[in-house]
Design a protein around this motif. Structure first.
Motif, PDB file in Angstrom:
ATOM      1  N   LEU A 112     123.598 -23.786 -10.200  1.00 31.50           N
ATOM      2  CA  LEU A 112     122.154 -24.236 -10.106  1.00 31.50           C
ATOM      3  C   LEU A 112     121.495 -25.136 -11.004  1.00 31.50           C
ATOM      4  CD1 LEU A 112     120.855 -20.509  -8.692  1.00 31.50           C
ATOM      5  CD2 LEU A 112     121.286 -22.760  -7.371  1.00 31.50           C
ATOM      6  N   VAL A 113     121.989 -24.527 -12.255  1.00 27.50           N
ATOM      7  CA  VAL A 113     121.592 -25.253 -13.612  1.00 27.50           C
ATOM      8  C   VAL A 113     121.658 -26.897 -13.311  1.00 27.50           C
ATOM      9  CG1 VAL A 113     121.580 -25.725 -16.012  1.00 27.50           C
ATOM     10  CG2 VAL A 113     121.272 -23.407 -14.965  1.00 27.50           C
ATOM     11  N   ARG A 114     123.251 -27.077 -12.960  1.00 25.29           N
ATOM     12  CA  ARG A 114     123.753 -28.295 -12.938  1.00 25.29           C
ATOM     13  C   ARG A 114     123.229 -29.006 -11.707  1.00 25.29           C
ATOM     14  NH1 ARG A 114     128.680 -26.631 -12.434  1.00 25.29           N
ATOM     15  NH2 ARG A 114     129.377 -27.400 -14.286  1.00 25.29           N
ATOM     16  N   GLU A 120     115.028 -21.779  -8.935  1.00 28.97           N
ATOM     17  CA  GLU A 120     116.150 -21.097  -8.102  1.00 28.97           C
ATOM     18  C   GLU A 120     117.003 -20.405  -9.059  1.00 28.97           C
ATOM     19  OE1 GLU A 120     118.323 -22.536  -4.874  1.00 28.97           O
ATOM     20  OE2 GLU A 120     116.786 -23.720  -4.416  1.00 28.97           O
ATOM     21  N   ALA A 121     117.553 -20.871 -10.260  1.00 27.47           N
ATOM     22  CA  ALA A 121     118.224 -20.668 -11.407  1.00 27.47           C
ATOM     23  C   ALA A 121     117.276 -19.218 -12.219  1.00 27.47           C
ATOM     24  CB  ALA A 121     118.671 -21.653 -12.299  1.00 27.47           C
ATOM     25  N   GLU A 143     121.160 -15.307 -23.409  1.00 35.07           N
ATOM     26  CA  GLU A 143     120.501 -15.851 -24.233  1.00 35.07           C
ATOM     27  C   GLU A 143     120.926 -17.481 -24.304  1.00 35.07           C
ATOM     28  OE1 GLU A 143     120.312 -14.417 -28.015  1.00 35.07           O
ATOM     29  OE2 GLU A 143     119.304 -12.498 -27.340  1.00 35.07           O
ATOM     30  N   ASP A 144     122.271 -17.837 -23.993  1.00 40.19           N
ATOM     31  CA  ASP A 144     122.872 -19.018 -24.116  1.00 40.19           C
ATOM     32  C   ASP A 144     122.521 -19.608 -22.602  1.00 40.19           C
ATOM     33  OD1 ASP A 144     123.931 -18.766 -26.538  1.00 40.19           O
ATOM     34  OD2 ASP A 144     125.942 -18.175 -25.940  1.00 40.19           O
ATOM     35  N   PHE A 145     122.698 -18.841 -21.645  1.00 44.28           N
ATOM     36  CA  PHE A 145     122.470 -19.405 -20.188  1.00 44.28           C
ATOM     37  C   PHE A 145     120.956 -20.033 -20.234  1.00 44.28           C
ATOM     38  CE2 PHE A 145     125.822 -16.578 -18.264  1.00 44.28           C
ATOM     39  CZ  PHE A 145     126.739 -17.470 -18.849  1.00 44.28           C
ATOM     40  N   ALA A 146     120.016 -19.044 -20.759  1.00 45.41           N
ATOM     41  CA  ALA A 146     118.694 -19.371 -20.984  1.00 45.41           C
ATOM     42  C   ALA A 146     118.354 -20.636 -21.577  1.00 45.41           C
ATOM     43  CB  ALA A 146     117.767 -18.137 -21.312  1.00 45.41           C
TER      44      ALA A 146
END
Length: 235
Positions: A112-114, A120-121, A143-146
């Motif tokens: 979703l980020v890509r 949505e992410a 935390e890294d994902f955020a």
């Protein structure tokens, strides 16, 4: 008589203890078949069985096709479908293996980020990933994902690894091995184990040769020193 893929490991172990002369066609066939089944090469495995005259349980071939479908969905960027099929094929696997479950869900978030589907992410992270935040190791990943969401081009961020092909491949391999173990099949193919053993032996020989070379070099230096000292005394 059906030949289990576990036979490849048994033949490999027997050959390793008895010497290279113990490897025969049957051993080689079992090792190759183990590799094909492990990596879901169904058509090649069927052709190989027909050419060698080996027999194999139909259940293995059916399981292989289902496993192949699941792994294909991950590769194609549909981690949610892969998760759904995994739960159908192996109930409770993801419930018992939280790390694997988290990783599969994280793949959907990353996709979703890509795709720049930020809203949505965020919604997916809040509903599916946040519950894992009670555990420190998951909280660090969250935390890294955020942080990825703060970059216009997350692929170029310092924490781009979750978007890399290696991250996806690693999760795919882990899921494949987990399903194999649940089916009472080796998590590593016989060929992989053979390569691992060869690598260990190679490293050992390299270390031993290094020790021998050091000893020879030391003795040569000592001998040269004696010769030099002897010449100096005569002078």
């Amino acid at each position: 008589m059906a030949v289990s893929t576990i036979d490849g490991d048994r033949n490999l172990q027997r050959a390793a203890t008895a010497g290279t002369n113990a490897i025969n066609d049957s051993d080689v066939h079992s090792i190759v078949l183990s590799y094909l089944i492990h990596n879901c090469f169904k058509e090649t495995a069927q052709t190989f069985l027909a050419c060698t005259g080996m027999s194999q349980h139909v259940d293995y071939l059916v399981e292989m096709e289902k496993r192949k479908t699941i792994l294909h969905y991950i590769t194609e960027g549909n981690a949610l479908k892969a998760t759904e099929l995994t739960e159908q094929l192996v109930p409770n696997l993801l419930e018992d293996n939280k790390d694997l479950h988290f990783d599969l869900l994280s793949l959907h978030f990353i996709d979703l980020v890509r795709s720049r589907k930020i809203n949505e992410a965020l919604e997916f992270a809040q509903t599916k990933l946040t519950p894992f935040g009670n555990v420190a190791k998951y909280d660090e990943k969250l935390e890294d994902f955020a942080t990825l969401l703060t970059y216009e081009e997350p692929e170029k961020s310092p924490i781009f690894y979750p978007l890399s092909p290696e991250y996806r491949e690693n999760i795919t391999d882990n899921l494949n091995r987990a399903i194999l173990v649940h089916a009472n099949l080796p998590s590593y193919s016989s060929m992989e184990r053979l390569i691992q053993q060869a690598t260990v032996v190679g490293q050992y020989l390299h270390e031993e040769l290094g020790k021998i070379w050091y000893m020879v070099k030391t003795e040569q230096q000592a001998l040269l020193r004696k010769i030099y000292d002897g010449c100096t005394k005569h002078d």
